[in-house]
Write an enzyme that holds these catalytic residues in place. Sequence first.
Site, short mmCIF file in Angstrom:
data_model
loop_
_atom_site.label_atom_id
_atom_site.label_comp_id
_atom_site.label_asym_id
_atom_site.label_seq_id
_atom_site.Cartn_x
_atom_site.Cartn_y
_atom_site.Cartn_z
N LYS A 1 -0.12 14.41 1.38
CA LYS A 1 -1.42 14.68 0.78
C LYS A 1 -1.62 16.17 0.51
O LYS A 1 -2.53 16.58 -0.18
CB LYS A 1 -2.53 14.15 1.68
CG LYS A 1 -2.60 12.61 1.74
CD LYS A 1 -3.69 12.13 2.69
CE LYS A 1 -3.80 10.62 2.81
NZ LYS A 1 -4.52 9.98 1.69
N THR A 31 -8.84 6.32 -2.66
CA THR A 31 -10.18 5.84 -2.97
C THR A 31 -11.19 6.96 -2.75
O THR A 31 -12.27 6.94 -3.35
CB THR A 31 -10.58 4.62 -2.09
OG1 THR A 31 -10.30 4.94 -0.72
CG2 THR A 31 -9.83 3.37 -2.51
N LYS A 79 -9.65 13.71 4.00
CA LYS A 79 -8.75 12.55 4.05
C LYS A 79 -7.86 12.74 5.26
O LYS A 79 -7.88 13.80 5.89
CB LYS A 79 -7.91 12.46 2.78
CG LYS A 79 -7.25 13.80 2.39
CD LYS A 79 -6.48 13.72 1.09
CE LYS A 79 -7.34 13.72 -0.15
NZ LYS A 79 -7.31 12.46 -0.89
N ARG A 80 -7.08 11.69 5.64
CA ARG A 80 -6.13 11.87 6.72
C ARG A 80 -5.24 13.08 6.45
O ARG A 80 -4.92 13.38 5.29
CB ARG A 80 -5.27 10.61 6.88
CG ARG A 80 -6.00 9.46 7.52
CD ARG A 80 -6.48 9.81 8.92
NE ARG A 80 -5.37 9.82 9.84
CZ ARG A 80 -5.19 8.99 10.85
NH1 ARG A 80 -6.09 8.03 11.07
NH2 ARG A 80 -4.16 9.08 11.65
N HIS A 109 0.79 -1.24 0.00
CA HIS A 109 0.00 0.00 0.00
C HIS A 109 0.81 1.27 0.00
O HIS A 109 0.24 2.36 -0.02
CB HIS A 109 -0.93 0.03 1.22
CG HIS A 109 -2.12 -0.85 1.09
ND1 HIS A 109 -3.29 -0.44 0.51
CD2 HIS A 109 -2.33 -2.13 1.44
CE1 HIS A 109 -4.17 -1.43 0.53
NE2 HIS A 109 -3.60 -2.47 1.09
N LYS A 122 -14.75 7.95 -4.84
CA LYS A 122 -16.08 8.22 -4.27
C LYS A 122 -16.59 9.57 -4.77
O LYS A 122 -17.77 9.70 -5.12
CB LYS A 122 -16.01 8.26 -2.74
CG LYS A 122 -15.52 6.98 -2.09
CD LYS A 122 -15.14 7.24 -0.61
CE LYS A 122 -14.30 6.13 -0.03
NZ LYS A 122 -13.68 6.50 1.26
C1 LIG Z 1 -12.41 6.73 1.58
C2 LIG Z 1 -12.01 7.14 2.93
C3 LIG Z 1 -10.65 7.42 3.19
C4 LIG Z 1 -9.60 7.38 2.12
O1 LIG Z 1 -9.53 8.65 1.50
P1 LIG Z 1 -8.31 9.08 0.57
O2 LIG Z 1 -8.75 10.38 0.01
O3 LIG Z 1 -8.21 8.02 -0.50
O4 LIG Z 1 -7.11 9.17 1.41
C5 LIG Z 1 -10.31 7.81 4.46
N1 LIG Z 1 -11.22 7.92 5.45
C6 LIG Z 1 -12.53 7.68 5.23
C7 LIG Z 1 -13.50 7.84 6.34
C8 LIG Z 1 -12.96 7.27 3.97
O5 LIG Z 1 -14.26 7.02 3.77
#
Ligand SMILES: *Cc1c(COP(=O)(O)O)cnc(C)c1O
Length: 830
Positions: A574, A676, A568-569, A377, A680
């Site tokens: 990022k 991911t 995101k985190r 990952h 979404k």
């Molecule tokens: C999808 C998701 C992530 C991953 O987000 P990235 O933008 O790909 O880092 C992290 N936390 C939650 C709650 C998510 O639903």
Amino acid sequence: MTAQRDASAAPAQVRQGRVSPERTISGNAVAELREAIVAKLAYAIGRTPANARERDWFAATALALRDRIVDACMDSERSIPNKRVYYLSLEFLIGRLLSDAMNNLGLVETTRAALRELGVDLGDVEAAEPDAALGNGGLGRLAACFMESMASLSIPAIGYGIRYDHGLFRQSLEDGWQKEAPETWLAEGNPWEFVRPEATYSVGFGGHVTMSSVSEGVIRRHWHPAETVRAVAHDVPVVGWRGRHVNTLRLWKAEAEAPVDLARFNGGDHVGALAGRARAEAISRVLYPSDSSAEGQELRLRQEYFFTSASLQDLVRRHMAERGDLRSLADHAAIQLNDTHPAIAVPELMRLLLEDHGLNWEDAWHITTNTLGYTNHTLLPEALETWPVELMERVLPRHMQIIYLINWMHLEEQGKHGRGNAAQLASVSLIDESHGKRVRMGHLAFLGARRVNGVSALHTDLMRSTVFKDLHALDTDKIVNKTNGITFRRWLHNANPELTALAIEAVGPEVLDTPELLTGLADVASDPNFQSRYAAMRRSRKAALANVVTERTGIAIDPSALFDVQIKRIHEYKRQLLNVIETVALYQAIKADPKRDWTPRVKIFGGKAAPSYVQAKLIIKLACDVAKVVNADPDVAGRLTVAFLPNYSVSLAEAIIPAADLSEQISTAGMEASGTGNMKLALNGALTIGTLDGANIEIRDHVGPENIFIFGLDAAGVQARMAEPNYAEAAIAASPRLKAALDLIESGRFSPEEPGRFRPIVDDLRHNDRYLLTVDFDDYWRAQRAVDAAWNDPTAWWRAAILNTARMAWFSSDRSMREYAEEIWRVRVG
Ligand SMILES: *Cc1c(COP(=O)(O)O)cnc(C)c1O
């Protein structure tokens, strides 16, 4: 007592109106479910409808639906499948399960009606379910999406993980500073789970190894652990789409062999008598809250071995019961390691085969390397797990011996093929000797697996050319790509019922089963009527989100503005900081020319920082301090608003994503393995502003370069620029806009009470800038202004948004799972 609500819960108003596959609902079915719920309320929970809290209604509804799942489950388990998938993951970021279960069982409207007859609102009941947050971010969420997809595709599978008492911490913002509080999802029990005391295993730690001679020249080793901990199975059923198949998520809880040391207790040491129990149970007490960085602590190693050993013992026992001979394990079991956290499976499976089942080394190695698969990952050096040899020898002495033997044979093999020079051997060795001796868990997983996969095309290419270059050269078929995906049931059908209804109307209800039919939306992408309904959908989601933002932050936002979202985190790679600095530059530009017709924009941030990640927490503080100044400035009112939503979670993501116009995916190229969140958001019709990183590249290929805003250096460009001296200084000198923004931050304008607060951030950018913010800044600014221009042409904007939805079908995790099934697991789908 009032219902204890999860602060991250999406309120009822953003969750109404879900679409379900039920064409009609029958009065009988409603009455039956209503009776079942009332019975659960009375006999399982001990409440009457009159004194039930929302949390009680949730538990009663979940228990009633769980019965239906069990019925479906019995069907799934009627025959022994030819092959099962075992998905080992230290994290499962599940979120809520009620809407998932209702939707997949086709019982949304039936449940709504049953509750309505009892005077209860389904939205309120859903909001009373706490998120199961047994993960940090993308990696754990991926595991949850994969479990749902495997059930929906009828792939026989068991997910294995840890049942943490406390999932990911709850984040609050006190004057912009992140504060962490423990999360308590199990405080009132978990109605979805079944405790399985009969599935309990002993997991050993420490101790020593002895040898015995079995026959002439054959020596066996025996591990005598100093300590053992019991792993007790807790099963959560995972029901697939249309209830056709049910799989199990088996989570292990750690318990002491003896609840109390009676000898010590009787000797008067009442506290000490409980020490062993506390030490054992600590293993499943809390989720490590770190993301994209490796945890070096012994407790973490204990967690990893604990759940891996229990899972392997469980699947070996199942295999023996069903087939009676471990030699056929690889024919009937595919074990997938989600990252290196379960990489200790390699020596553990060897140990079980050698010691418990008496196989010889060659046979055991053959079985192991034909059963395991490993998903990588990350390539970030700080995230690649290594364990000090000294720690491994102390905690897992037998495993360390096996690792040494695997390594010895592996290096011998290299010598035979004339690849014996010292540098080559050092690079492929399982032991890194550059800073003390450490075991490379990625290398261990690589050698033990039949297939190793990356999670996007770019990431997989980089695996082959960087971290695993020399190992790849030894077996060029081993690394394969499996681009991540997301389950559309949760991220489209449940999260965005209005968009789902539009899609059904445009292309037919079959789209619920066959996401490829979404491409039919392209035919109506330019239709003014469809565009206006699509825009109305977005507008209603934005109005709902605006209420959430105001409720939680006190900030008023205008639903007619462009909603620009980065959720995101919080991590430097990022680059939330790039977004914040662009916000500052935009603020300056608006103030310098307030008469221009600026595109009204709301910047929404959400995300947690690891509690020990000082720089990330300072970035959150900066975003909040910038928000405070910008939101209070009448010169920019109505043009720019900034909000940081606390306690980002799966439930909050489900409320934000349908309301997003713009999706920020701006990581330094080469650093985000896949992402991911990007999928979404694009699926829900947000346009992406992003770098050529991770799955962004494949998203561009699918939605078309004219429907996405790409900027910045690509991965090769990043590598080249990093090799240049003083690139940050040069970039700042070349960009008056960037320089002015940095100067303003450094001046203390956003932190008048502590002018030097953000100097560490600015200093780091000037002298270090590992993530090339300064280098990409000007192109990011340009892309953002292209976004402004696009927003001002609504016809073109909505066309692009609809085309994003239409062309994202490939990113379904059903597609990912089909690829894993065919190319890695060799298991039949359906
Ligand atoms: C999808 C998701 C992530 C991953 O987000 P990235 O933008 O790909 O880092 C992290 N936390 C939650 C709650 C998510 O639903």
